[in-house]
Design a protein around this motif. Structure first.
Motif, PDB file in Angstrom:
ATOM      1  N   GLN A  39      -1.628  10.114  -4.321  1.00  0.00           N
ATOM      2  CA  GLN A  39      -2.687  11.125  -4.308  1.00  0.00           C
ATOM      3  C   GLN A  39      -4.048  10.529  -4.643  1.00  0.00           C
ATOM      4  OE1 GLN A  39      -1.981  13.825  -3.012  1.00  0.00           O
ATOM      5  NE2 GLN A  39      -3.214  15.530  -3.747  1.00  0.00           N
ATOM      6  N   MET A  40      -4.059   9.365  -5.251  1.00  0.00           N
ATOM      7  CA  MET A  40      -5.314   8.717  -5.602  1.00  0.00           C
ATOM      8  C   MET A  40      -5.895   7.895  -4.453  1.00  0.00           C
ATOM      9  SD  MET A  40      -6.369   9.652  -8.577  1.00  0.00           S
ATOM     10  CE  MET A  40      -5.786  11.261  -8.014  1.00  0.00           C
ATOM     11  N   TRP A  41      -5.251   7.936  -3.284  1.00  0.00           N
ATOM     12  CA  TRP A  41      -5.817   7.316  -2.089  1.00  0.00           C
ATOM     13  C   TRP A  41      -6.765   8.331  -1.461  1.00  0.00           C
ATOM     14  CZ3 TRP A  41      -6.103   2.605   0.102  1.00  0.00           C
ATOM     15  CH2 TRP A  41      -6.503   2.504   1.422  1.00  0.00           C
ATOM     16  N   ILE A  42      -8.064   8.163  -1.685  1.00  0.00           N
ATOM     17  CA  ILE A  42      -9.069   9.150  -1.283  1.00  0.00           C
ATOM     18  C   ILE A  42     -10.194   8.454  -0.528  1.00  0.00           C
ATOM     19  CG2 ILE A  42     -10.695  10.902  -2.116  1.00  0.00           C
ATOM     20  CD1 ILE A  42      -8.945  11.041  -4.684  1.00  0.00           C
ATOM     21  N   ASP A  43     -10.500   8.966   0.652  1.00  0.00           N
ATOM     22  CA  ASP A  43     -11.585   8.419   1.479  1.00  0.00           C
ATOM     23  C   ASP A  43     -11.433   6.914   1.691  1.00  0.00           C
ATOM     24  OD1 ASP A  43     -12.738  10.939   1.641  1.00  0.00           O
ATOM     25  OD2 ASP A  43     -13.967  10.634  -0.150  1.00  0.00           O
ATOM     26  N   MET A  99       0.846  -1.206   0.000  1.00  0.00           N
ATOM     27  CA  MET A  99       0.000   0.000   0.000  1.00  0.00           C
ATOM     28  C   MET A  99       0.875   1.247   0.000  1.00  0.00           C
ATOM     29  SD  MET A  99      -2.966   1.130   2.721  1.00  0.00           S
ATOM     30  CE  MET A  99      -3.960  -0.286   2.317  1.00  0.00           C
ATOM     31  N   ILE A 100       0.524   2.212  -0.849  1.00  0.00           N
ATOM     32  CA  ILE A 100       1.266   3.481  -0.926  1.00  0.00           C
ATOM     33  C   ILE A 100       0.324   4.595  -0.485  1.00  0.00           C
ATOM     34  CG2 ILE A 100       2.536   5.054  -2.411  1.00  0.00           C
ATOM     35  CD1 ILE A 100       3.070   2.755  -4.287  1.00  0.00           C
ATOM     36  N   ILE A 101       0.530   5.088   0.716  1.00  0.00           N
ATOM     37  CA  ILE A 101      -0.366   6.110   1.249  1.00  0.00           C
ATOM     38  C   ILE A 101       0.450   7.328   1.669  1.00  0.00           C
ATOM     39  CG2 ILE A 101      -2.097   6.656   3.003  1.00  0.00           C
ATOM     40  CD1 ILE A 101      -2.747   3.735   3.173  1.00  0.00           C
ATOM     41  N   GLY A 102      -0.093   8.522   1.472  1.00  0.00           N
ATOM     42  CA  GLY A 102       0.588   9.750   1.840  1.00  0.00           C
ATOM     43  C   GLY A 102       0.335  10.830   0.812  1.00  0.00           C
ATOM     44  N   SER A 103      -0.821  11.500   0.919  1.00  0.00           N
ATOM     45  CA  SER A 103      -1.219  12.480  -0.084  1.00  0.00           C
ATOM     46  C   SER A 103      -0.409  13.759   0.037  1.00  0.00           C
ATOM     47  CB  SER A 103      -2.717  12.803   0.055  1.00  0.00           C
ATOM     48  OG  SER A 103      -2.979  13.344   1.329  1.00  0.00           O
ATOM     49  N   LEU A 104      -0.378  14.523  -1.042  1.00  0.00           N
ATOM     50  CA  LEU A 104       0.343  15.785  -1.080  1.00  0.00           C
ATOM     51  C   LEU A 104      -0.453  16.879  -0.377  1.00  0.00           C
ATOM     52  CD1 LEU A 104       1.392  15.605  -4.837  1.00  0.00           C
ATOM     53  CD2 LEU A 104       2.842  15.123  -2.871  1.00  0.00           C
ATOM     54  N   ASN A 105       0.250  17.857   0.147  1.00  0.00           N
ATOM     55  CA  ASN A 105      -0.389  18.973   0.832  1.00  0.00           C
ATOM     56  C   ASN A 105      -0.952  19.941  -0.208  1.00  0.00           C
ATOM     57  OD1 ASN A 105      -1.165  21.131   2.421  1.00  0.00           O
ATOM     58  ND2 ASN A 105       0.724  21.183   3.608  1.00  0.00           N
ATOM     59  N   PRO A 106      -2.267  20.208  -0.198  1.00  0.00           N
ATOM     60  CA  PRO A 106      -2.850  21.120  -1.191  1.00  0.00           C
ATOM     61  C   PRO A 106      -2.458  22.574  -0.976  1.00  0.00           C
ATOM     62  CG  PRO A 106      -4.492  20.494   0.422  1.00  0.00           C
ATOM     63  CD  PRO A 106      -3.282  19.646   0.704  1.00  0.00           C
ATOM     64  N   ILE A 107      -1.850  22.890   0.171  1.00  0.00           N
ATOM     65  CA  ILE A 107      -1.434  24.261   0.475  1.00  0.00           C
ATOM     66  C   ILE A 107       0.033  24.441   0.094  1.00  0.00           C
ATOM     67  CG2 ILE A 107      -1.072  25.960   2.298  1.00  0.00           C
ATOM     68  CD1 ILE A 107      -3.422  24.721   3.785  1.00  0.00           C
ATOM     69  N   ASN A 146      -6.129  18.806  -5.222  1.00  0.00           N
ATOM     70  CA  ASN A 146      -7.285  18.864  -4.315  1.00  0.00           C
ATOM     71  C   ASN A 146      -7.937  17.500  -4.116  1.00  0.00           C
ATOM     72  OD1 ASN A 146      -7.031  21.571  -3.863  1.00  0.00           O
ATOM     73  ND2 ASN A 146      -8.819  22.190  -5.043  1.00  0.00           N
ATOM     74  N   GLN A 147      -7.425  16.478  -4.801  1.00  0.00           N
ATOM     75  CA  GLN A 147      -7.991  15.125  -4.756  1.00  0.00           C
ATOM     76  C   GLN A 147      -9.472  15.145  -5.148  1.00  0.00           C
ATOM     77  OE1 GLN A 147      -6.610  13.973  -0.661  1.00  0.00           O
ATOM     78  NE2 GLN A 147      -5.568  12.314  -1.762  1.00  0.00           N
ATOM     79  N   GLU A 148      -9.754  15.779  -6.289  1.00  0.00           N
ATOM     80  CA  GLU A 148     -11.107  15.847  -6.820  1.00  0.00           C
ATOM     81  C   GLU A 148     -11.082  15.493  -8.301  1.00  0.00           C
ATOM     82  OE1 GLU A 148     -12.032  19.885  -5.864  1.00  0.00           O
ATOM     83  OE2 GLU A 148     -10.765  20.714  -7.444  1.00  0.00           O
TER      84      GLU A 148
END
Length: 269
Positions: A166-170, A1-9, A141-143
């Motif tokens: 970044q595609m790890w969402i909800d 599993m690769i988890i760790g999204s980028l900061n949108p700020i 923004n993961q949208e």
């Protein structure tokens, strides 16, 4: 599993926040503006025309993109009208922005007494490039993502790890539909730039109509994969309906205008 999204700020100074989404959108506008200025010079069009278009088209486009989104998400806003202006919370639609920009283009063309079709031909590849770049704002923004998928599927696409993360969402991996649309748009840009100066290929206005066909076709299919669509009635997605209308309209206009011997564009000069 690769988890760790980028900061949108991207940057934050006390109460002031600069988000990657905004920076990416601005980058898209700058690149598009440079492309337009170069082509305008080639076609001997006064660059002031496009300065006016950016000056008025950008704010009108953002406002119309927000209005478009709010109209089709009214159930979410009618009990909380203060959120209507909270554009920083997300919620703008490309088609709404294009509609607003098109109306401004009509007014600017009349003001400067130039052919609207010629102006739209100059704009078409640049707008498509801005759309391609802008989709990466959705990425941050993961949208604008698709349905749940698997890590194996994403790795099978040979995507770099930062996109997969970044595609790890909800709590699940999602289809990178933002990427599909970005690449589709970029492919269109490359084709248009390669072909638009071929002699007697496009008549005036047809590059813009080709843009409508290209983007509309891609959006129609990719929209069907998304899970955050705006809906018209039931399961009918607004963007798919509008895409079909634009594609059909553009094809009909090309056929009708050619039957009436509309002039060839002077793009090869």
């Amino acid at each position: 599993m690769i988890i760790g999204s980028l900061n949108p700020i991207a940057l934050q100074f006390g109460p002031f926040t600069i988000r990657w989404y905004g920076l990416i959108i601005v980058t898209g506008v700058i690149v598009a503006y440079a492309m337009v200025q170069r082509e305008a010079k080639r076609q001997h069009i006064d660059s002031e025309l496009f300065d006016d278009l950016i000056l008025w088209g950008l704010p009108v486009g953002i406002i119309s993109a927000r209005i478009y989104y709010v109209v089709f998400e009214w159930s979410s806003y009618r009990n909380n009208p203060a959120e209507i202006i909270a554009i920083w919370h997300g919620g703008i639609a490309i088609y709404g922005g294009l509609i607003g920009g098109f109306l401004v283009a009509i007014l600017v063309a009349r003001k400067h007494h130039v052919s609207l079709w010629q102006m739209l031909d100059v704009l078409a590849p640049a707008v498509l490039m801005a759309q391609s770049i802008g989709r990466w704002g959705n990425f941050m923004n993961q949208e604008a993502h698709g349905a749940v998928t698997t890590l194996a599927f994403l790795r099978g696409l040979h995507l770099p790890d930062f996109i997969i993360r970044q595609m790890w969402i909800d709590g699940a991996y999602r289809q990178p539909t933002f990427l599909y649309e970005s690449l589709w748009s970029l492919t269109g840009v490359i084709l248009f730039l390669a072909l638009r100066h071929r002699k007697q290929l496009f008549r005036r206005g047809e590059l813009f109509l080709a843009y409508l066909i290209w983007y509309g076709t891609g959006r129609m299919f990719i929209e069907g994969m998304r899970t955050d669509s705006l809906y018209l009635i039931g399961d009918i997605r607004v963007s798919q309906v509008l895409s079909v209308i634009l594609v059909i309209t553009a094809i009909v206009l090309i056929v009708v205008r050619r039957r009436h011997n509309v002039e060839w564009a002077d793009l090869a000069e």
